[in-house]
Scaffold this motif. Structure first.
Motif, PDB file in Angstrom:
ATOM      1  N   THR A  72       8.593 -16.335  -4.366  1.00 22.86           N
ATOM      2  CA  THR A  72       7.771 -15.336  -3.248  1.00 22.86           C
ATOM      3  C   THR A  72       6.711 -14.789  -4.129  1.00 22.86           C
ATOM      4  OG1 THR A  72       8.177 -13.404  -1.943  1.00 22.86           O
ATOM      5  CG2 THR A  72       9.514 -13.456  -3.936  1.00 22.86           C
ATOM      6  N   SER A  73       6.095 -13.815  -3.541  1.00 20.59           N
ATOM      7  CA  SER A  73       5.091 -12.872  -4.261  1.00 20.59           C
ATOM      8  C   SER A  73       4.785 -11.852  -3.580  1.00 20.59           C
ATOM      9  CB  SER A  73       3.595 -13.820  -4.622  1.00 20.59           C
ATOM     10  OG  SER A  73       2.977 -14.282  -3.577  1.00 20.59           O
ATOM     11  N   TYR A  74       4.073 -10.785  -4.039  1.00 19.67           N
ATOM     12  CA  TYR A  74       3.722  -9.639  -3.135  1.00 19.67           C
ATOM     13  C   TYR A  74       2.443  -9.051  -3.692  1.00 19.67           C
ATOM     14  CZ  TYR A  74       5.496  -6.666  -6.735  1.00 19.67           C
ATOM     15  OH  TYR A  74       5.569  -5.943  -8.261  1.00 19.67           O
ATOM     16  N   LYS A  75       1.841  -8.245  -2.729  1.00 19.63           N
ATOM     17  CA  LYS A  75       0.313  -7.475  -3.233  1.00 19.63           C
ATOM     18  C   LYS A  75       0.857  -6.124  -2.737  1.00 19.63           C
ATOM     19  CE  LYS A  75      -3.578  -8.562  -2.235  1.00 19.63           C
ATOM     20  NZ  LYS A  75      -4.867  -8.738  -1.347  1.00 19.63           N
ATOM     21  N   TYR A  76       0.144  -5.167  -3.906  1.00 17.42           N
ATOM     22  CA  TYR A  76       0.518  -3.873  -3.781  1.00 17.42           C
ATOM     23  C   TYR A  76      -0.929  -3.059  -3.722  1.00 17.42           C
ATOM     24  CZ  TYR A  76       2.523   0.790  -4.303  1.00 17.42           C
ATOM     25  OH  TYR A  76       2.930   1.989  -4.206  1.00 17.42           O
ATOM     26  N   PHE A  77      -1.649  -3.020  -2.873  1.00 12.78           N
ATOM     27  CA  PHE A  77      -3.075  -2.579  -3.135  1.00 12.78           C
ATOM     28  C   PHE A  77      -3.826  -3.736  -3.876  1.00 12.78           C
ATOM     29  CE2 PHE A  77      -0.771   1.331  -2.332  1.00 12.78           C
ATOM     30  CZ  PHE A  77      -1.590   1.796  -1.230  1.00 12.78           C
ATOM     31  N   GLN A 162       2.561  -1.290 -10.936  1.00  9.61           N
ATOM     32  CA  GLN A 162       3.168  -2.631 -10.701  1.00  9.61           C
ATOM     33  C   GLN A 162       3.197  -3.169 -12.234  1.00  9.61           C
ATOM     34  OE1 GLN A 162       4.634  -3.589  -8.086  1.00  9.61           O
ATOM     35  NE2 GLN A 162       4.322  -1.739  -7.462  1.00  9.61           N
ATOM     36  N   ASN A 163       2.173  -3.104 -12.937  1.00  9.77           N
ATOM     37  CA  ASN A 163       2.197  -3.668 -14.270  1.00  9.77           C
ATOM     38  C   ASN A 163       3.305  -3.251 -15.357  1.00  9.77           C
ATOM     39  OD1 ASN A 163       0.840  -1.272 -14.425  1.00  9.77           O
ATOM     40  ND2 ASN A 163       0.022  -1.649 -16.258  1.00  9.77           N
ATOM     41  N   VAL A 164       3.861  -1.942 -14.729  1.00  9.97           N
ATOM     42  CA  VAL A 164       4.911  -1.529 -15.689  1.00  9.97           C
ATOM     43  C   VAL A 164       6.083  -2.394 -15.374  1.00  9.97           C
ATOM     44  CG1 VAL A 164       6.564   0.352 -15.906  1.00  9.97           C
ATOM     45  CG2 VAL A 164       4.123   0.629 -15.540  1.00  9.97           C
ATOM     46  N   TRP A 165       6.420  -2.894 -14.152  1.00  7.29           N
ATOM     47  CA  TRP A 165       7.256  -3.764 -13.838  1.00  7.29           C
ATOM     48  C   TRP A 165       7.312  -5.284 -14.702  1.00  7.29           C
ATOM     49  CZ3 TRP A 165      11.823  -3.230 -11.576  1.00  7.29           C
ATOM     50  CH2 TRP A 165      11.913  -2.149 -10.507  1.00  7.29           C
ATOM     51  N   ASP A 166       6.161  -5.491 -15.016  1.00  8.29           N
ATOM     52  CA  ASP A 166       5.948  -6.545 -15.673  1.00  8.29           C
ATOM     53  C   ASP A 166       6.307  -6.584 -17.242  1.00  8.29           C
ATOM     54  OD1 ASP A 166       4.953  -8.512 -13.627  1.00  8.29           O
ATOM     55  OD2 ASP A 166       2.980  -7.664 -13.723  1.00  8.29           O
ATOM     56  N   SER A 167       5.829  -5.387 -17.828  1.00 11.53           N
ATOM     57  CA  SER A 167       6.303  -4.883 -19.228  1.00 11.53           C
ATOM     58  C   SER A 167       7.636  -4.791 -19.268  1.00 11.53           C
ATOM     59  CB  SER A 167       5.190  -3.893 -19.702  1.00 11.53           C
ATOM     60  OG  SER A 167       5.501  -2.830 -18.915  1.00 11.53           O
ATOM     61  N   ILE A 195       1.805   6.447   5.728  1.00 11.74           N
ATOM     62  CA  ILE A 195       0.795   5.948   6.342  1.00 11.74           C
ATOM     63  C   ILE A 195       0.402   4.688   5.707  1.00 11.74           C
ATOM     64  CG2 ILE A 195      -1.636   6.172   7.285  1.00 11.74           C
ATOM     65  CD1 ILE A 195      -0.890   9.121   7.368  1.00 11.74           C
ATOM     66  N   LEU A 196       0.153   4.632   4.358  1.00 15.38           N
ATOM     67  CA  LEU A 196      -0.306   3.553   3.661  1.00 15.38           C
ATOM     68  C   LEU A 196       0.572   2.635   3.305  1.00 15.38           C
ATOM     69  CD1 LEU A 196      -2.943   5.208   1.208  1.00 15.38           C
ATOM     70  CD2 LEU A 196      -3.550   4.120   3.503  1.00 15.38           C
ATOM     71  N   MET A 197       1.712   2.822   2.739  1.00 14.82           N
ATOM     72  CA  MET A 197       2.753   1.949   2.436  1.00 14.82           C
ATOM     73  C   MET A 197       4.008   2.416   2.981  1.00 14.82           C
ATOM     74  SD  MET A 197       3.188  -0.515   0.629  1.00 14.82           S
ATOM     75  CE  MET A 197       1.702  -0.648  -0.021  1.00 14.82           C
ATOM     76  N   LYS A 198       4.710   1.764   3.923  1.00 12.37           N
ATOM     77  CA  LYS A 198       5.760   1.941   4.646  1.00 12.37           C
ATOM     78  C   LYS A 198       6.955   0.885   4.211  1.00 12.37           C
ATOM     79  CE  LYS A 198       3.415   3.326   8.817  1.00 12.37           C
ATOM     80  NZ  LYS A 198       3.292   3.096  10.312  1.00 12.37           N
ATOM     81  N   HIS A 199       6.876   0.063   3.207  1.00 12.62           N
ATOM     82  CA  HIS A 199       7.927  -0.627   2.667  1.00 12.62           C
ATOM     83  C   HIS A 199       8.241  -0.027   1.323  1.00 12.62           C
ATOM     84  CE1 HIS A 199       7.607  -3.228   6.095  1.00 12.62           C
ATOM     85  NE2 HIS A 199       6.121  -3.315   5.700  1.00 12.62           N
ATOM     86  N   PRO A 200       9.215   0.764   0.989  1.00 14.68           N
ATOM     87  CA  PRO A 200       9.455   1.296  -0.012  1.00 14.68           C
ATOM     88  C   PRO A 200       9.937   0.595  -1.244  1.00 14.68           C
ATOM     89  CG  PRO A 200      10.964   2.125   1.368  1.00 14.68           C
ATOM     90  CD  PRO A 200      10.080   1.118   2.069  1.00 14.68           C
ATOM     91  N   PHE A 201      10.473  -0.587  -1.108  1.00 11.75           N
ATOM     92  CA  PHE A 201      11.039  -1.518  -2.264  1.00 11.75           C
ATOM     93  C   PHE A 201      10.342  -2.788  -2.549  1.00 11.75           C
ATOM     94  CE2 PHE A 201      14.222   1.783  -0.626  1.00 11.75           C
ATOM     95  CZ  PHE A 201      14.509   2.404  -1.920  1.00 11.75           C
TER      96      PHE A 201
END
Length: 427
Positions: A72-77, A162-167, A195-201
């Motif tokens: 899977t993959s995801y986008k965050y902004f 998100q880059n913190v997750w990678d490190s 409003i902008l992000m409704k999927h918190p995890f």
């Protein structure tokens, strides 16, 4: 060559054209799936690579088995993740060293499966982050011979970066690729933006997939698993837990399925502590305690572990804010290494329910010796080696006739007092 292995081979050939950097596996970690399977998770920059794991018991790279999973993959902004691969391998033999390779390329990893019989050793600590204290905690855990790592929330402290997750994934890989990591979410996994992000995890669920389906849960945020005679309830503070919520109803049903002959030990894990004498996050866990403590008490849960408060604390057996011989022992283990610093201010005078407390970085070690007795201690970080403090023997509630409930039958074996030359004063 079997059909599955042939198919895997074809997928690996397709991946050969990818560049070295893009197909190199990174952030490898494993988790338990059922009694004899393990999920291997990793990330590649190339999102078209196959989700294949080859594995076996030989260290020479001659793999006898392979399994196909999914990615899977995801986008965050503006952030786009790589391919996040999840492959379940098994059945695996207990207490066995396996060697494996992810995606048909890159280094060989090894993992050790938990034993099928006691003893069993857990490493338990929350609020890791990515500090020098985190690295020291991980070094100390690596030195101990543990079977499973339990993390009660606040993994990377990425928040929305998100880059913190990678490190973080790269930092923990040397340990998380060799022993199962079982985690639940904390407040620093929440990514909601009104409003902008409704999927918190989004990042947490994509990267750290736990075996929630196997326990009948509909959410990666709460689940249970069993390992070597221990039933572990992984609860979610940051999703609904009140009566008639999905988590509450799931917990009711999961508790009914506990067999204290098969799993004489039951422990619960969550992020926010229900009992604490620290001034940090004071009273924050009270709503969840009022909603769920009665269920845990009825199930005679032996121990409850939480993080969030950046300190260590152990309580006596307690229920509804009173000492109770049939209640759970509550631990706060939030000193993994957070960059926010330690919670240094404890309330005075100290509650007589609080047995031991100190604001230090470190980790907890839980040795389940047999069906009746376990040993717990907190290991404070030190420059050269960890310092063991607050050692205590714990007796399972499944052996107590006065604490028996309709949810389980007490074990008929006699209490084993072989420890400390027969002088085992267990809680």
């Amino acid at each position: 060559m079997g059909i599955l292995n042939l198919f895997c081979f074809c997928l690996l050939v397709m991946a050969a054209n990818a560049s070295v950097a893009d197909k190199n596996p990174q952030q490898v970690h494993i988790s338990l799936v059922g009694s004899d399977h393990v999920r291997v998770s990793w990330i590649t920059k190339d999102r078209n690579l196959p989700s294949v794991v080859e594995y076996g018991t030989s260290s020479t790279g001659e793999y006898t088995s392979s399994a196909i999973g999914e990615s899977t993959s995801y986008k965050y902004f503006c952030y786009q993740s790589g391919a996040i691969h999840h492959v379940v391998i098994g059945p695996l033999n207990p207490n066995t060293l396996y060697y494996y390779r992810c995606g048909g390329y890159g280094p060989q990893y090894n993992l050790k499966t938990p034993p099928s019989k006691f003893p069993l050793v857990f490493a338990i600590v929350g609020d890791l982050g990515r500090t020098k204290h985190t690295k020291q905690t991980l070094e100390r855990i690596k030195e101990m011979k543990h079977d499973v790592f339990i993390l009660p929330g606040d993994l990377s402290y990425a928040d929305r970066l998100q880059n913190v997750w990678d490190s973080f994934g790269k930092m923990v890989e040397p340990l998380a690729s060799t022993r199962p990591w079982m985690v639940t979410q904390g407040n620093h996994e929440v990514e909601i933006i009104p409003i902008l992000m409704k999927h918190p995890f989004r990042a947490y669920n994509a990267r750290w997939r736990m075996p929630y389906e196997q326990s009948g849960s509909i959410s990666n945020l709460f689940y249970s698993f069993e390992v070597t005679g221990v039933h572990v309830l992984m609860l979610g503070y940051y999703t609904k837990f009140v009566k008639d919520s999905e988590q509450y109803n799931w917990l009711q049903e999961d508790i009914k399925r506990i067999d204290r002959v098969r799993t004489p030990w039951v422990i619960a894990v969550m992020h926010v502590p229900w009992y604490s004498t620290n001034k940090a996050h004071e009273g924050e866990g009270e709503k969840m305690r009022k909603a769920l403590e009665e269920l845990l008490y009825a199930a005679r849960v032996d121990m409850v572990f939480a993080g969030h408060v950046h300190a260590y604390e152990r309580f006596s057996r307690v229920y509804d804010n009173k000492s109770d011989a049939c209640g759970s022992i509550h631990f706060t283990v939030g000193g993994g290494g957070t960059s926010e610093g330690l919670a240094l201010k404890f309330k005075e005078p100290k509650s007589e329910l609080s047995e031991y407390r100190e604001a230090t970085y470190g980790h907890g070690e839980l040795h389940i010796y047999n069906a009746t007795h376990a040993h717990w201690s907190w290991h404070r970080n030190a420059d050269e080696s960890s310092v063991e403090v607050d050692p205590v023997w714990i007796q399972s509630l499944s052996t107590s006739t006065r604490c028996a409930t309709t949810h389980f039958q007490p074990l008929k074996e006699s209490v084993n007092n072989i420890f400390l030359n027969g002088q085992c004063n267990a809680l």
